[in-house]
Every structure is written in C-alpha cells, then in structure tokens.
Design a protein around this motif. Structure first.
Motif, PDB file in Angstrom:
ATOM      1  N   MET A   2       6.556  -1.437   1.504  1.00 50.57           N
ATOM      2  CA  MET A   2       7.340  -2.108   2.534  1.00 50.57           C
ATOM      3  C   MET A   2       6.461  -2.628   3.657  1.00 50.57           C
ATOM      4  O   MET A   2       6.689  -3.711   4.204  1.00 50.57           O
ATOM      5  CB  MET A   2       8.382  -1.143   3.100  1.00 50.57           C
ATOM      6  CG  MET A   2       9.536  -0.859   2.157  1.00 50.57           C
ATOM      7  SD  MET A   2      10.446  -2.374   1.701  1.00 50.57           S
ATOM      8  CE  MET A   2      11.094  -2.883   3.287  1.00 50.57           C
ATOM      9  N   SER A   3       5.435  -1.852   4.017  1.00 49.26           N
ATOM     10  CA  SER A   3       4.506  -2.279   5.065  1.00 49.26           C
ATOM     11  C   SER A   3       3.755  -3.536   4.640  1.00 49.26           C
ATOM     12  O   SER A   3       3.511  -4.434   5.451  1.00 49.26           O
ATOM     13  CB  SER A   3       3.524  -1.145   5.376  1.00 49.26           C
ATOM     14  OG  SER A   3       2.594  -1.556   6.337  1.00 49.26           O
ATOM     15  N   ILE A   5       4.830  -5.876   2.553  1.00 52.53           N
ATOM     16  CA  ILE A   5       5.755  -7.006   2.624  1.00 52.53           C
ATOM     17  C   ILE A   5       5.974  -7.431   4.074  1.00 52.53           C
ATOM     18  O   ILE A   5       5.972  -8.619   4.405  1.00 52.53           O
ATOM     19  CB  ILE A   5       7.099  -6.636   1.963  1.00 52.53           C
ATOM     20  CG1 ILE A   5       6.900  -6.419   0.460  1.00 52.53           C
ATOM     21  CG2 ILE A   5       8.147  -7.725   2.226  1.00 52.53           C
ATOM     22  CD1 ILE A   5       8.128  -5.899  -0.248  1.00 52.53           C
ATOM     23  N   LYS A   6       6.145  -6.437   4.956  1.00 44.62           N
ATOM     24  CA  LYS A   6       6.406  -6.726   6.368  1.00 44.62           C
ATOM     25  C   LYS A   6       5.253  -7.477   7.017  1.00 44.62           C
ATOM     26  O   LYS A   6       5.466  -8.325   7.894  1.00 44.62           O
ATOM     27  CB  LYS A   6       6.654  -5.412   7.112  1.00 44.62           C
ATOM     28  CG  LYS A   6       7.033  -5.591   8.570  1.00 44.62           C
ATOM     29  CD  LYS A   6       7.310  -4.254   9.233  1.00 44.62           C
ATOM     30  CE  LYS A   6       7.661  -4.432  10.706  1.00 44.62           C
ATOM     31  NZ  LYS A   6       7.916  -3.142  11.376  1.00 44.62           N
ATOM     32  N   ASN A   7       4.027  -7.185   6.604  1.00 37.22           N
ATOM     33  CA  ASN A   7       2.851  -7.812   7.214  1.00 37.22           C
ATOM     34  C   ASN A   7       2.375  -9.054   6.470  1.00 37.22           C
ATOM     35  O   ASN A   7       1.365  -9.643   6.842  1.00 37.22           O
ATOM     36  CB  ASN A   7       1.704  -6.805   7.308  1.00 37.22           C
ATOM     37  CG  ASN A   7       1.955  -5.753   8.368  1.00 37.22           C
ATOM     38  OD1 ASN A   7       2.543  -6.034   9.409  1.00 37.22           O
ATOM     39  ND2 ASN A   7       1.529  -4.531   8.113  1.00 37.22           N
ATOM     40  N   SER A   8       3.107  -9.442   5.436  1.00 29.69           N
ATOM     41  CA  SER A   8       2.724 -10.614   4.656  1.00 29.69           C
ATOM     42  C   SER A   8       3.257 -11.894   5.296  1.00 29.69           C
ATOM     43  O   SER A   8       4.459 -12.029   5.544  1.00 29.69           O
ATOM     44  CB  SER A   8       3.263 -10.483   3.228  1.00 29.69           C
ATOM     45  OG  SER A   8       3.145 -11.718   2.545  1.00 29.69           O
ATOM     46  N   SER A  11       5.897 -13.705   3.017  1.00 29.70           N
ATOM     47  CA  SER A  11       7.295 -13.264   3.018  1.00 29.70           C
ATOM     48  C   SER A  11       8.078 -13.935   4.148  1.00 29.70           C
ATOM     49  O   SER A  11       9.235 -14.327   3.974  1.00 29.70           O
ATOM     50  CB  SER A  11       7.387 -11.739   3.133  1.00 29.70           C
ATOM     51  OG  SER A  11       6.877 -11.292   4.382  1.00 29.70           O
ATOM     52  N   TYR A  12       7.442 -14.103   5.322  1.00 28.10           N
ATOM     53  CA  TYR A  12       8.105 -14.789   6.427  1.00 28.10           C
ATOM     54  C   TYR A  12       8.292 -16.273   6.110  1.00 28.10           C
ATOM     55  O   TYR A  12       9.327 -16.867   6.408  1.00 28.10           O
ATOM     56  CB  TYR A  12       7.311 -14.632   7.715  1.00 28.10           C
ATOM     57  CG  TYR A  12       7.406 -13.263   8.346  1.00 28.10           C
ATOM     58  CD1 TYR A  12       8.626 -12.620   8.455  1.00 28.10           C
ATOM     59  CD2 TYR A  12       6.278 -12.617   8.852  1.00 28.10           C
ATOM     60  CE1 TYR A  12       8.718 -11.366   9.042  1.00 28.10           C
ATOM     61  CE2 TYR A  12       6.361 -11.365   9.437  1.00 28.10           C
ATOM     62  CZ  TYR A  12       7.585 -10.745   9.533  1.00 28.10           C
ATOM     63  OH  TYR A  12       7.686  -9.506  10.114  1.00 28.10           O
ATOM     64  N   ASN A 232      -2.850  -5.982  12.142  1.00 25.15           N
ATOM     65  CA  ASN A 232      -2.219  -4.663  11.950  1.00 25.15           C
ATOM     66  C   ASN A 232      -2.020  -3.883  13.250  1.00 25.15           C
ATOM     67  O   ASN A 232      -1.577  -2.739  13.227  1.00 25.15           O
ATOM     68  CB  ASN A 232      -3.045  -3.823  10.964  1.00 25.15           C
ATOM     69  CG  ASN A 232      -4.486  -3.629  11.418  1.00 25.15           C
ATOM     70  OD1 ASN A 232      -4.823  -3.898  12.573  1.00 25.15           O
ATOM     71  ND2 ASN A 232      -5.339  -3.184  10.510  1.00 25.15           N
ATOM     72  N   THR A 303       4.148 -11.913  15.260  1.00 25.09           N
ATOM     73  CA  THR A 303       4.505 -12.087  13.846  1.00 25.09           C
ATOM     74  C   THR A 303       4.258 -13.507  13.355  1.00 25.09           C
ATOM     75  O   THR A 303       4.458 -13.791  12.165  1.00 25.09           O
ATOM     76  CB  THR A 303       5.981 -11.732  13.595  1.00 25.09           C
ATOM     77  OG1 THR A 303       6.808 -12.610  14.368  1.00 25.09           O
ATOM     78  CG2 THR A 303       6.268 -10.287  13.974  1.00 25.09           C
ATOM     79  N   ARG A 305       5.920 -16.201  13.739  1.00 23.91           N
ATOM     80  CA  ARG A 305       7.139 -16.784  13.201  1.00 23.91           C
ATOM     81  C   ARG A 305       7.709 -17.810  14.171  1.00 23.91           C
ATOM     82  O   ARG A 305       7.865 -17.520  15.356  1.00 23.91           O
ATOM     83  CB  ARG A 305       8.196 -15.711  12.941  1.00 23.91           C
ATOM     84  CG  ARG A 305       7.789 -14.669  11.947  1.00 23.91           C
ATOM     85  CD  ARG A 305       8.885 -13.634  11.745  1.00 23.91           C
ATOM     86  NE  ARG A 305      10.050 -14.209  11.056  1.00 23.91           N
ATOM     87  CZ  ARG A 305      11.135 -13.505  10.752  1.00 23.91           C
ATOM     88  NH1 ARG A 305      11.230 -12.227  11.095  1.00 23.91           N
ATOM     89  NH2 ARG A 305      12.136 -14.073  10.104  1.00 23.91           N
TER      90      ARG A 305
END
Length: 311
Positions: A2-3, A5-8, A11-12, A232, A303, A305
């Motif tokens: 999950m970490s 994916i969250k930091n990829s 994925s965003y 990170n 992030t 984004r």
C-alpha cells in the motif's frame, strides 16, 4: 504494498486521467506559463524553475484603501487591513454578525445530523459550502472578493470551505506547501470565529512577517523523489523542517484569541497552525475559506497532484 502504491506518481496520474473535468482549468494555464505537461501529469515547483523569475505578484497597499470593504470598516479594522503586506495577515473584527455565526453553527449541526457531511482528515468538515447557502453567501461576499483580488494580485476564486467543531491542533505550516500555486502567492486564507475563542480551545496561531520567508518546497527538505516515486519525507518531514526554521530564526508567535464573528485573513506564505485544545469542556467552532487566483496553476507540492476544481 500500500505504501508503494501511495508513493507512486503513476497511481496519481491514473486517477487524474478520470478527472479531466476537474483538471481542465490547468490546460490553458500550462500553455500560458510555457509548461509542457499533460493535465493528468504530476506537477511540482521544479517544473516552474525556468520561468519563475518572469512572473511576480505585485503588492499595492494603496489599492486596499480604495476598496468598498476597507471603506466600510472601523478605524481599527482599517489599520489592520492597511498593514496586510507588512504583517502577512489582517484582523477584521465583527466581519459577520453573531446571528450569522449562530446560523452557520445550526446549519453545520443539521448537516451532521442528516449525514450530509462528515469529518475527514481528523476533525475537518470539508466543502459544507456546497450544502449551505449561508456559508456560500459569506464566502462569496462581493466586497470581500474585491479586497482579496487586491491582496492576491489576481482574480479570486473560492476553492473550499472547512468547518471545525474543535481545534485543528495542526502543526505550524504554510498553506503554500498544501495548496501550492504558480506563480507563488496565488492563495489566500480567511478564518472566521463562530464562537468566542481563547488559547486553550485550540486557537489559531501565526507568525507575523513570516510570509516574507522563502516559499519552502520539496527541494528544501530533500522530498522531491524521482521520476516514478514521490519523496519519502512527506508532511511529517516538512513539519520537522519548519519547526527547526522557527527556532533558528527566533520567530515570534501570536495567538488569535477572538470574539464570535471576528475574521483573520492571511497571506499564502504566512506560517500558522492550531494551538493544543486543552479545555475539553469547550468547543472551537470556526470556519475557513481558501481562495485561489483563478489565473494560477494550483497543485499540492508534497504529493505533486494538480488541484481538483468543482465546476
């Protein structure tokens, strides 16, 4: 997993592809600022380094004095407004009436009771303005928007509302790391007390003059990441860095103890946060509006984004 994916960043970007309607405002802005980016791509301060020197915001204290908002204030409020660019904030006492504050509080309780809004990110009630006419009316008050145009050196667009029942207790930060703009400074915050508030209720704190510090970004605390992954250190690393800066620069904190209806307007880069909410017998009912300059690229630096805008 999950970490990862969250930091990829991928994925965003995948998520953004399906939100073109909420991101399309950036397409002409990227062209305007000569940024070769797709609307769904990650975006951060490093993408603007080659052009940042070409775009600076203008400060015009004299223009504040010409606004209807300024002209209709008490001498005390006028003095605070006239010092916005020097201090990074202004206090406007009695911006809304006690009756309006009570009406907002009643609206929030009704929306909670009907499960139309819920707490997110801890104790934040997000975007109640889309459910409440009184909240929307306060945020879109014509003379306030005229004033904010001057403070932003842009065209003000209401982005979000956040309501609180209790103190945020958020650590010292600049909004420009979370709601970042290019050109920098294209954001402004408006905080309104919905009851009388003392320090032990988790009052807002801020550091006068801190808006003149650099806009601290990912590169300032080794959080840029790489082509595929975000840095990170995240928000926690940012808060640690700011804590060290406040101590190093010996910045002086002020606590906003206020009356129901009082408002604090703050600059995009002023350092602020929430005091510990130690008095559990009392609430800290309050409301925040964040406004963007609609001619700015808006994104989240940590992030990377782009900001989603409701149409």
């Amino acid at each position: 997993m999950m970490s990862l994916i969250k930091n990829s960043k991928l994925s965003y970007a995948f998520f953004n592809i399906f939100n073109r309607k909420k991101l399309k405002h950036n397409i002409p802005l990227y062209k305007k600022y000569k940024i070769n980016k797709s609307y769904f791509s990650p975006i951060s301060s490093k993408d603007f380094r080659k052009v940042e020197s070409q775009f600076k915001r203008r400060e015009d204290p004299g223009a504040i004095l010409q606004t209807d908002f300024y002209k209709n204030q008490t001498p005390e409020n006028q003095q605070s407004l006239s010092q916005f660019f020097d201090n990074g904030y202004s206090v406007v006492k009695n911006f809304i009436s006690t009756e309006q504050a009570d009406q907002v509080n009643s609206e929030i309780q009704k929306l909670l009771d009907n499960n139309e809004i819920s707490f997110k990110y801890g104790n934040k009630l997000m975007f109640a303005l889309h459910k409440s006419e009184i909240i929307k009316e306060i945020g879109l008050e014509k003379s306030l928007l005229e004033l904010l145009d001057i403070l932003l050196d842009g065209k003000t667009k209401l982005f979000q509302s956040i309501n609180f029942i209790n103190g945020s207790q958020q650590k010292t930060h600049s909004d420009s790391i979370h709601m970042t703009t290019f050109p920098v400074g294209g954001l402004i915050g408006v905080w309104i007390a919905l009851e009388d508030i003392k320090a032990d209720q988790g009052a807002l704190h801020y550091y006068p003059g801190s808006h003149k510090l650099p806009y601290y970004m990912n590169s300032d605390y080794d959080n840029e990441g790489n082509f595929w992954m975000l840095g990170n250190k995240g928000n926690k690393g940012y808060e640690i860095m700011l804590q060290e800066k406040v101590k190093e620069l010996d910045l002086k904190k002020e606590i906003f103890e206020c009356k129901k209806g009082d408002m604090l307007i703050w600059h995009a880069n002023v350092l602020h946060g929430g005091e510990p909410h130690t008095n559990k017998d009392k609430t800290r009912k309050s409301m925040v509006f964040h406004f963007f300059d609609e001619n700015s690229v808006c994104y989240h630096e940590i992030t990377q984004r782009p900001a989603l805008f409701e149409n």
